[in-house]
Scaffold this active site. Structure first.
Site, PDB file in Angstrom:
ATOM      1  N   GLY A   1       0.836  -1.202   0.000  1.00  0.00           N
ATOM      2  CA  GLY A   1       0.000   0.000   0.000  1.00  0.00           C
ATOM      3  C   GLY A   1       0.864   1.243   0.000  1.00  0.00           C
ATOM      4  O   GLY A   1       1.634   1.460   0.936  1.00  0.00           O
TER       5      GLY A   1
ATOM      6  N   GLY B   1      -3.734   5.495   1.961  1.00  0.00           N
ATOM      7  CA  GLY B   1      -4.259   5.756   3.304  1.00  0.00           C
ATOM      8  C   GLY B   1      -5.158   6.976   3.330  1.00  0.00           C
ATOM      9  O   GLY B   1      -4.967   7.920   2.559  1.00  0.00           O
TER      10      GLY B   1
ATOM     11  N   CYS C   1      -3.297  10.168   3.768  1.00  0.00           N
ATOM     12  CA  CYS C   1      -2.035  10.156   3.041  1.00  0.00           C
ATOM     13  C   CYS C   1      -2.080  11.065   1.809  1.00  0.00           C
ATOM     14  O   CYS C   1      -3.045  11.027   1.049  1.00  0.00           O
ATOM     15  CB  CYS C   1      -1.752   8.720   2.628  1.00  0.00           C
ATOM     16  SG  CYS C   1      -0.181   8.538   1.841  1.00  0.00           S
TER      17      CYS C   1
ATOM     18  N   GLY D   1      -5.993   2.195   9.900  1.00  0.00           N
ATOM     19  CA  GLY D   1      -5.810   3.279  10.848  1.00  0.00           C
ATOM     20  C   GLY D   1      -7.138   3.966  11.088  1.00  0.00           C
ATOM     21  O   GLY D   1      -7.673   3.966  12.194  1.00  0.00           O
TER      22      GLY D   1
ATOM     23  N   GLY E   1      -1.787  11.485   9.858  1.00  0.00           N
ATOM     24  CA  GLY E   1      -0.774  10.689   9.171  1.00  0.00           C
ATOM     25  C   GLY E   1       0.547  10.812   9.904  1.00  0.00           C
ATOM     26  O   GLY E   1       0.835  11.844  10.504  1.00  0.00           O
ATOM     27  N   MET E   2       1.354   9.753   9.835  1.00  0.00           N
ATOM     28  CA  MET E   2       2.675   9.811  10.484  1.00  0.00           C
ATOM     29  C   MET E   2       3.617  10.715   9.696  1.00  0.00           C
ATOM     30  O   MET E   2       4.669  11.095  10.187  1.00  0.00           O
ATOM     31  CB  MET E   2       3.255   8.397  10.621  1.00  0.00           C
ATOM     32  CG  MET E   2       2.484   7.525  11.585  1.00  0.00           C
ATOM     33  SD  MET E   2       2.236   8.307  13.185  1.00  0.00           S
ATOM     34  CE  MET E   2       3.875   8.190  13.879  1.00  0.00           C
TER      35      MET E   2
ATOM     36  N   ARG F   1      16.393  17.075  14.835  1.00  0.00           N
ATOM     37  CA  ARG F   1      16.022  18.324  14.190  1.00  0.00           C
ATOM     38  C   ARG F   1      15.757  18.120  12.710  1.00  0.00           C
ATOM     39  O   ARG F   1      15.064  18.893  12.074  1.00  0.00           O
ATOM     40  CB  ARG F   1      17.121  19.365  14.406  1.00  0.00           C
ATOM     41  CG  ARG F   1      17.313  19.530  15.894  1.00  0.00           C
ATOM     42  CD  ARG F   1      17.851  20.817  16.379  1.00  0.00           C
ATOM     43  NE  ARG F   1      17.924  21.892  15.441  1.00  0.00           N
ATOM     44  CZ  ARG F   1      18.942  22.737  15.432  1.00  0.00           C
ATOM     45  NH1 ARG F   1      19.935  22.557  16.256  1.00  0.00           N
ATOM     46  NH2 ARG F   1      18.956  23.755  14.603  1.00  0.00           N
TER      47      ARG F   1
ATOM     48  N   GLU G   1       3.825  14.267   3.925  1.00  0.00           N
ATOM     49  CA  GLU G   1       3.068  13.463   2.954  1.00  0.00           C
ATOM     50  C   GLU G   1       1.801  12.947   3.611  1.00  0.00           C
ATOM     51  O   GLU G   1       1.265  11.900   3.246  1.00  0.00           O
ATOM     52  CB  GLU G   1       3.920  12.294   2.435  1.00  0.00           C
ATOM     53  CG  GLU G   1       4.983  12.742   1.471  1.00  0.00           C
ATOM     54  CD  GLU G   1       5.804  11.598   0.876  1.00  0.00           C
ATOM     55  OE1 GLU G   1       5.269  10.475   0.742  1.00  0.00           O
ATOM     56  OE2 GLU G   1       6.977  11.832   0.546  1.00  0.00           O
TER      57      GLU G   1
END
Ligand code: RVP
Length: 499
Positions: free
Chosen positions: A313, A317, A320, A376, A402-403, A419, A427
């Site tokens: 995938g 998402g 996403c 998710g 989203g991560m 940092r 994204e």
């Protein structure tokens, strides 16, 4: 009769067309099974099984310890996200693994010279880590097991300055290290003991059984739980990245993680292969799931490199924006078909990751050769997901992001003192989803839908669904027809929401 996967996808390929969930549905066929007879057992990875084909996503608004616990209790598995310090993630793995405590392999001991006040302090600290031990094995100054300090010993001690040695009952049971769960159950039952510490040949502490957990395992009350047969503990997976993964992996493996998930946006890349090779070298007995990919060639390369599971995938998402931002990705159903065909028959678990919006999508994903589905959005609104319920426009909601969103990347960078990530190009997006109550109710609806789909297609098992399923492709009018239409919805149903 519908089109077989090969017929459908070769016709689509001839048109250079890729499809996703709404585009295709399963054809119904002769069936001699009822939905409740469908067997949903499947694999997550080569050696790690699931009782239901559902996986909660490695996201900071979806899977921490409470989600992973409920997923395993309900028969699936949760992947604990990695946007935190390795020690914190390992503590969550420990919390899941020790939740049922078939065999506690490293119980926290107390010394005979400890005061009850210091034991109470220890209890408080463990509670903060999410552990709730009621009894403690007691050791002498040579580290030898001398007995058990029980909850009652602590409760009925009216002077906190008293020593453990003065409070414990010397009559408590202990047993040799290779005592089985069955034997432990019989012993504890006979002597009404709630815990049974184990010692090795030298008399040193080497484990402990807790009666409530042992009883549940022995009497079969855990039949739906996804547990490690050897230890009776809940199964759990955890994510690692390709940077600084060594310490993280070591801590996770030490806590007994069942599967390490190399969690990246592009699984077919050099650093992922290097990480996979290193993890396999260091931990040959731990299954490794790798992702994400969406091309058959990529899945084949990962299989050749030793992946035990492959997550499919890219860009599908709900939160996403990879396809928009980077201009890459493949519609999920085509990706699933290609990847699952590429590694078919090699014992590798294919996990469909992202884009599933309802139970029908789960059945379609499974019919396209996947063994499990990661989600998710479907789980982010439940009680067990991290975060609190808030009100937006008169609706109860929970945060879901989203991560790769600005917020998640920033939180991760702060947690890791990194940092670099703060400057990355997002994204993903940040959103809220409707509050949904208990995971058990959500899972019951999703699984009920998959069972219904298996009933309609006459597939008794997921393996049979892989072989038997045939498909129909819908026109845009067909897609519209397949949803409630031309009516005004008056009541919410638990398994359908207008999107
Ligand atoms: P969904 O279930 O459709 O909400 O998708 C969840 C999946 O989306 C995750 O398992 C992960 O693969 C992917 N994801 C997570 N964050 C992002 C992002 O920020 N782009 N994508």
């Amino acid at each position: 009769m519908g089109y077989t996967r090969q017929e459908l996808f070769s016709a689509l390929r001839a048109q250079a067309l890729d499809v996703t969930f709404d585009d295709i549905r399963l054809a119904t066929g002769y069936s001699d099974i009822l939905p409740e007879e469908a067997n949903l057992e499947t694999i997550f990875t080569r050696n790690v099984k699931l009782k239901i084909p559902l996986v909660s996503a490695a996201m900071d608004t979806v899977t921490e310890a409470p989600m992973a616990i409920v997923m395993a209790l309900l028969g699936g598995i949760g992947v604990i996200h990695k946007a935190m310090k390795p020690q914190a993630q390992a503590a969550m793995v420990r919390r899941v693994r020790t939740y049922l405590n078939g065999l506690i392999s490293n119980p926290t001991p107390v010394l005979d010279t400890d005061t009850i006040a210091s034991v109470k302090d220890l209890k408080r600290r463990l509670l903060e880590e999410g552990l709730e031990p009621h009894s403690f094995p007691a050791l002498d100054s040579n580290g030898k097991l001398i007995g058990l300090l029980t909850r009652e010993d602590i409760y009925f001690c009216m002077n906190d300055d008293r020593l453990v040695s003065e409070v414990i009952e010397p009559t408590h049971l202990k047993a040799p290290k290779n005592t089985t769960i069955q034997e432990a159950f019989q012993e504890m039952l006979k002597y009404h003991e709630k815990a049974l510490p184990l010692h090795d040949d030298a008399g040193m502490l080497c484990g402990m059984y807790a009666f409530s957990d042992v009883a549940r395992i022995v009497t079969g009350k855990q039949h739906m739980h996804n547990i490690d047969e050897k230890t009776g503990q809940l199964r759990v997976a955890a994510a690692v990245g390709t940077r600084d993964f060594e310490e993280r992996a070591e801590l996770l493996v030490r806590e007994g993680v069942d599967v390490l998930v190399i969690d990246t946006a592009h699984g077919d890349s050099r650093r992922v292969y290097e990480t996979l090779a290193e993890l396999k070298r260091q931990y040959p007995d731990v299954d490794i799931m790798v992702g994400n990919v969406s091309e058959g060639e990529s899945a084949r390369r990962l299989a050749d490199a030793g992946a035990d599971g492959i997550k499919v995938g890219q860009g599908g998402g709900s939160i996403c924006t990879t396809r928009v931002v980077a201009g890459v990705g493949c519609p999920q159903c085509s990706a699933l078909h290609e990847c699952s065909c590429a590694v078919e028959g090699r014992g590798i678990g294919i996990c469909s990751d992202g884009g599933a919006r309802n139970s029908g999508d789960l059945t379609v994903a499974l019919a396209l050769g996947s063994h499990s589905v990661m989600a998710g959005r479907l789980f982010a609104g439940t009680d067990e997901a991290p975060g609190t319920v808030t009100k937006v426009d008169n609706n109860w909601v929970k945060e879901y992001r989203g991560m790769g969103s600005v917020g998640a990347m920033k939180a991760n960078a702060e947690a890791m003192h990194d940092r670099y990530q703060q400057k990355a190009v997002p994204e993903g997006i940040e959103s809220v989803v409707p509050y949904q109550g208990k995971m058990a109710d959500v899972i019951a609806q999703l699984i009920g839908g998959v069972r219904a789909g298996m009933g309609y297609t006459g597939a008794r098992t997921i393996e049979e669904l892989h072989k038997k399923a045939t498909f129909r492709r819908a026109s845009s009018a067909g897609i519209a027809e397949g949803r409630p239409h031309d009516v005004i919805v008056t009541k919410q149903t638990p398994n359908y929401r207008e999107s």
